[in-house]
Design a protein around this motif. Structure first.
Motif, PDB file in Angstrom:
ATOM      1  N   GLY A 155       0.815  -1.206   0.000  1.00  0.00           N
ATOM      2  CA  GLY A 155       0.000   0.000   0.000  1.00  0.00           C
ATOM      3  C   GLY A 155       0.850   1.256   0.000  1.00  0.00           C
ATOM      4  O   GLY A 155       0.572   2.216  -0.733  1.00  0.00           O
ATOM      5  N   GLU A 156       1.905   1.255   0.803  1.00  0.00           N
ATOM      6  CA  GLU A 156       2.802   2.414   0.823  1.00  0.00           C
ATOM      7  C   GLU A 156       3.573   2.535  -0.483  1.00  0.00           C
ATOM      8  O   GLU A 156       3.817   3.655  -0.948  1.00  0.00           O
ATOM      9  CB  GLU A 156       3.761   2.308   2.010  1.00  0.00           C
ATOM     10  N   ARG A 216       0.966   4.365  -2.642  1.00  0.00           N
ATOM     11  CA  ARG A 216       0.639   5.721  -2.192  1.00  0.00           C
ATOM     12  C   ARG A 216       1.841   6.664  -2.293  1.00  0.00           C
ATOM     13  O   ARG A 216       1.724   7.794  -2.768  1.00  0.00           O
ATOM     14  CB  ARG A 216       0.118   5.680  -0.753  1.00  0.00           C
ATOM     15  N   LEU A 226      -6.121   2.221  -4.460  1.00  0.00           N
ATOM     16  CA  LEU A 226      -5.452   3.445  -4.024  1.00  0.00           C
ATOM     17  C   LEU A 226      -5.185   4.446  -5.140  1.00  0.00           C
ATOM     18  O   LEU A 226      -4.861   5.603  -4.869  1.00  0.00           O
ATOM     19  CB  LEU A 226      -4.123   3.084  -3.349  1.00  0.00           C
ATOM     20  N   TRP A 227      -5.314   4.008  -6.388  1.00  0.00           N
ATOM     21  CA  TRP A 227      -5.030   4.887  -7.527  1.00  0.00           C
ATOM     22  C   TRP A 227      -6.030   4.573  -8.635  1.00  0.00           C
ATOM     23  O   TRP A 227      -5.651   4.222  -9.750  1.00  0.00           O
ATOM     24  CB  TRP A 227      -3.596   4.636  -8.004  1.00  0.00           C
ATOM     25  N   ARG A 265       2.751   7.336  -5.957  1.00  0.00           N
ATOM     26  CA  ARG A 265       1.791   8.275  -6.541  1.00  0.00           C
ATOM     27  C   ARG A 265       2.122   9.708  -6.130  1.00  0.00           C
ATOM     28  O   ARG A 265       2.140  10.619  -6.971  1.00  0.00           O
ATOM     29  CB  ARG A 265       0.375   7.910  -6.089  1.00  0.00           C
TER      30      ARG A 265
END
Length: 222
Positions: free
Chosen positions: A101-102, A105, A140-141, A108
């Motif tokens: 996830g990081e 994120r 997340l995107w 991005r």
């Protein structure tokens, strides 16, 4: 010694994780850090093919990479790409991410901070994590098109490259488990998992391939 049943079940999980996306030019590529320098090698190959003008390498360190990559996964990926002739000017480094996830994120944010217009992203991961990375990125995107890629290789070839079949199967089991539990925790979108794949996962978990399982609740793990 790995049993024939475990070998067959691992092959099922390996095959399922492959997204089989048709590769095409994208606005930017993101190479997700790990123990596997093959991710960097594949990023270099795809850059040479003209599939992206910029590549982001993302990743800090983890218990499995701290000794091998003491300067951080993204930093070692960058060094590898430079050794193979990729210009430093087209490489961005995100050195802080400690889970998938990081990776998404923080990459991005780095891309947006660099004023790169990204309508499509080529995500380069380990072969057994394509589907997990895709599901995380779609959560997340969601506004970009995601194309998944990894080093083309067979399960047997990957086991040979790592040198430890049990470790590879543990990682396959952990990756599949996250596809099952992380959507409910809000970390990724839900993707259908065929019953035959779930059954293979159950057999492998029950056979003791459990070292890479995540906690059922809490923060996402690598």
């Amino acid at each position: 010694m790995i049993s024939t049943q475990a070998r067959e079940d691992a092959q099922l999980l390996w095959d399922f994780q492959q997204m089989h996306h048709e590769l095409r030019p994208c606005s930017v590529a993101v190479g997700l850090g790990s123990h596997d320098l093959g991710v960097a090698d594949t990023a270099v190959e795809l850059y040479r093919r003209g599939l992206m003008p910029v590549v982001v390498f993302t990743g800090a360190t983890s218990p499995t990479t701290r000794e091998r990559m003491p300067r951080g996964e993204a930093a070692h990926y960058r060094e590898r790409a430079l050794e193979l002739g990729v210009p430093d000017s087209v490489i961005l480094v995100e050195p802080h991410a400690r889970n998938t996830g990081e990776n998404i994120r923080f990459s991005r944010a780095l891309i947006e901070g660099a004023a790169i217009e990204a309508s499509s992203v080529l995500l380069i991961s380990k072969p057994y994590e394509e589907r997990r990375v895709y599901a995380t990125a779609r959560k997340l995107w969601p506004e970009v098109e995601i194309v998944s890629a990894s080093t083309p290789m067979t399960f047997d070839d990957y086991v040979e490259s790592i040198g430890d079949a049990r470790k590879v199967i543990d990682m396959l089991v952990g990756s599949l488990q996250r596809l099952l539990i992380y959507p409910g925790q809000g970390f990724m979108i839900s993707l259908p998992v065929p019953d035959v794949v779930k059954a293979a996962f159950d057999r492998l978990r029950d056979a003791g391939f459990t070292s890479r399982l995540a906690a059922e609740n809490g923060d996402p793990s690598p």
